[in-house]
Write an enzyme that holds these catalytic residues in place. Structure first.
Site, mmCIF file in Angstrom:
data_model
loop_
_atom_site.group_PDB
_atom_site.id
_atom_site.type_symbol
_atom_site.label_atom_id
_atom_site.label_comp_id
_atom_site.label_asym_id
_atom_site.label_seq_id
_atom_site.Cartn_x
_atom_site.Cartn_y
_atom_site.Cartn_z
ATOM 1 C CG ASN A 12 36.807 35.334 37.353
ATOM 2 O OD1 ASN A 12 36.044 36.757 37.011
ATOM 3 N ND2 ASN A 12 36.330 34.143 38.151
ATOM 4 C CD1 TRP A 13 39.879 41.273 36.304
ATOM 5 C CD2 TRP A 13 39.371 43.032 36.148
ATOM 6 N NE1 TRP A 13 40.861 42.168 35.805
ATOM 7 C CE2 TRP A 13 40.365 42.985 35.443
ATOM 8 C CE3 TRP A 13 38.276 44.801 36.387
ATOM 9 C CZ2 TRP A 13 41.193 44.243 34.910
ATOM 10 C CZ3 TRP A 13 38.599 45.508 35.267
ATOM 11 C CH2 TRP A 13 39.516 45.257 34.833
ATOM 12 C CE LYS A 14 37.631 34.646 41.924
ATOM 13 N NZ LYS A 14 37.294 33.199 42.270
ATOM 14 C CG HIS A 96 33.427 30.962 38.023
ATOM 15 N ND1 HIS A 96 33.918 31.191 39.540
ATOM 16 C CD2 HIS A 96 34.727 31.554 38.038
ATOM 17 C CE1 HIS A 96 34.413 31.142 39.997
ATOM 18 N NE2 HIS A 96 35.317 30.990 39.027
ATOM 19 C CD GLU A 98 34.153 31.902 42.966
ATOM 20 O OE1 GLU A 98 33.749 33.310 42.229
ATOM 21 O OE2 GLU A 98 35.110 32.071 43.327
ATOM 22 C CD GLU A 168 38.234 27.699 37.423
ATOM 23 O OE1 GLU A 168 39.443 28.764 37.689
ATOM 24 O OE2 GLU A 168 37.065 28.407 37.682
ATOM 25 N N GLY A 174 40.811 30.432 45.429
ATOM 26 C CA GLY A 174 41.108 31.639 46.641
ATOM 27 C C GLY A 174 41.003 31.767 47.425
ATOM 28 C CB SER A 214 45.549 29.146 44.279
ATOM 29 O OG SER A 214 44.369 29.558 45.060
ATOM 30 N N GLY A 235 42.220 34.473 39.016
ATOM 31 C CA GLY A 235 41.410 34.997 39.960
ATOM 32 C C GLY A 235 42.191 36.010 40.504
ATOM 33 N N GLY A 236 41.613 35.724 42.060
ATOM 34 C CA GLY A 236 42.976 36.444 43.056
ATOM 35 C C GLY A 236 44.240 37.140 42.253
#
Ligand code: PEP
Length: 257
Positions: A12-14, A96, A98, A168, A174, A214, A235-236
């Site tokens: 997930n590049w967000k 998600h 966010e 999640e 994150g 994470s 993500g990251g």
């Protein structure tokens, strides 16, 4: 991981990368990919979907981070299933954290979007998970149950075959904090039992339940070694091709180990 289920690993590049960085990332991931064993999807920002889709290789699936639940029409700023199909998208994230907790999406909206994804022949990665205060209050399983029952309302057992559930915990996304493998396993086992009860033991047994929060190459192996952890949403760490590929390899390793 249970070897009956094909692991799913998503990137997930967000709202990250520019076009050049995105192209470099997909080229690098594609260059590392080896055949088989793991379903791999990337979720770039909307503006780069077509460009990334043209460069994608190695069997990687193209994913979208969001969708609107109506067909084409007067919904300024939104993106329809028709448009996503047109871009070659195969898989869509819904719910998600966010979008739930920063943008304010309700369980009901997440359900509408998930239904739209499935009605359009796409795969849904339905994300669920508890806030830190909910975890501390011992409400993890209850929150997951509420989000799953609401998110899957009106979805048939046949449609469920195109759903991946992503557990999640919001406090782990994150933040560098990861659920322990045992905590993840407990949550995933409860989720699977819930799906068995809501649908059937066969549906629960086939459901891929992936962990997000994470995840990185150094912890992916121990998380995915758990019986009910069928992959990851990252993500990251997925913004670096080598790290993301390390997680894919951990998924593959968990099948043989
Ligand atoms: C995510 O965005 O779904 C996620 C799990 O992010 P991170 O890996 O950065 O925690």
């Amino acid at each position: 991981m249970n070897t009956q289920r094909t692991p799913f690993v998503g990137s997930n590049w967000k709202m990250n990368t520019n076009a050049q960085e995105g192209f470099a990332l997909i080229d690098a991931i594609g260059g590392l990919m080896q055949d088989g064993g793991v379903d791999v999807a990337v979720f770039p920002p909307f503006p780069y979907l077509m460009g990334i889709g043209e460069r994608i290789k190695g069997g990687i699936l193209l994913g979208a981070q969001d969708i609107w639940h109506n067909g084409n029409g007067a919904f300024t700023g939104e993106v329809s299933a028709e448009m996503l199909n047109d871009c070659g998208v195969n898989t869509v994230l819904t719910g998600h954290s966010e979008r739930r907790h920063v943008i304010g999406e309700s369980d009901e909206l997440v359900n509408l979007k998930t239904k739209r994804v499935l009605e359009s022949g796409l795969t849904a990665v339905l994300c669920i998970g508890e806030l830190l205060e909910e975890r501390e209050a011992g409400e993890t399983d209850a929150v997951n149950e509420r989000q799953i029952r609401a998110g899957l309302a009106g979805i048939s057992e046949e449609q469920l075959g195109k759903v991946v559930l992503a557990y999640e915990p919001v406090w782990a996304i994150g933040t560098g904090k990861t659920a322990t493998p045992e905590d993840a396993q407990n949550a995933h086992a409860a989720i699977r039992a819930l799906i068995c009860g809501m649908y059937s033991p066969a549906a629960g047994g086939a459901m891929r339940i992936i962990y997000g929060g994470s995840m990185k190459p150094s912890n992916a192996g121990e998380l995915m070694a758990m019986t009910d952890v069928d992959g990851g949403l990252i993500g990251g760490a997925s913004l670096k091709a080598d790290d993301f590929y390390g997680i894919i390899e951990a998924a593959r390793g968990s099948l043989v180990g």
